[in-house]
Scaffold this motif. Sequence first.
Motif, mmCIF file in Angstrom:
data_model
loop_
_atom_site.group_PDB
_atom_site.id
_atom_site.type_symbol
_atom_site.label_atom_id
_atom_site.label_comp_id
_atom_site.label_asym_id
_atom_site.label_seq_id
_atom_site.Cartn_x
_atom_site.Cartn_y
_atom_site.Cartn_z
ATOM 1 N N VAL A 1 -1.906 12.518 2.761
ATOM 2 C CA VAL A 1 -2.285 13.921 2.907
ATOM 3 C C VAL A 1 -1.409 14.847 2.082
ATOM 4 C CG1 VAL A 1 -2.390 15.817 4.584
ATOM 5 C CG2 VAL A 1 -3.488 13.659 5.091
ATOM 6 N N PRO A 2 -0.085 14.673 2.050
ATOM 7 C CA PRO A 2 0.705 15.553 1.171
ATOM 8 C C PRO A 2 0.378 15.374 -0.312
ATOM 9 C CG PRO A 2 2.124 14.527 2.792
ATOM 10 C CD PRO A 2 0.793 13.885 2.904
ATOM 11 N N LEU B 1 -2.528 15.271 -1.512
ATOM 12 C CA LEU B 1 -3.712 16.061 -1.816
ATOM 13 C C LEU B 1 -3.381 17.498 -2.168
ATOM 14 C CD1 LEU B 1 -6.092 14.798 1.004
ATOM 15 C CD2 LEU B 1 -6.094 14.140 -1.403
ATOM 16 N N PHE B 2 -2.238 17.991 -1.737
ATOM 17 C CA PHE B 2 -1.885 19.399 -1.980
ATOM 18 C C PHE B 2 -0.926 19.566 -3.103
ATOM 19 C CE2 PHE B 2 -2.981 19.173 2.558
ATOM 20 C CZ PHE B 2 -4.080 19.991 2.524
#
Length: 114
Positions: A110-111, A113-114
């Motif tokens: 998830v990190p 993706l940003f």
Amino acid sequence: MSRDPKAVRDVRRRWRTWPWGWAALLMSIGAWACTFMLVVLVMTSMGMPGDGSHALQATAPYLYFTLALGIGLLLGGGVASVLALRLRRQPAGGVCALMLMALLMVALLVPALF
């Protein structure tokens, strides 16, 4: 090697009685421990600005080994959890291992993706 068909069949089926759920759970906990060690190794390899990359070069073999071990544990835990569910050998451990590995993947991806 024995030529007795019953002995050969028993040897081939011996792995089916292993505790696959517990093995999967231990491997998923080991993958979390490898992730923790990777974070510790990366933090220790950060040197002062202007010092060059000597600290990173010194810890690179440990980083690569820990990364390879973590990937191996994730793959082994996935296989062991599927075997635990299919062979009905501690399926609760297999489900818990799958949940822990999925949580680890979410926490790592998830990190990115940003």
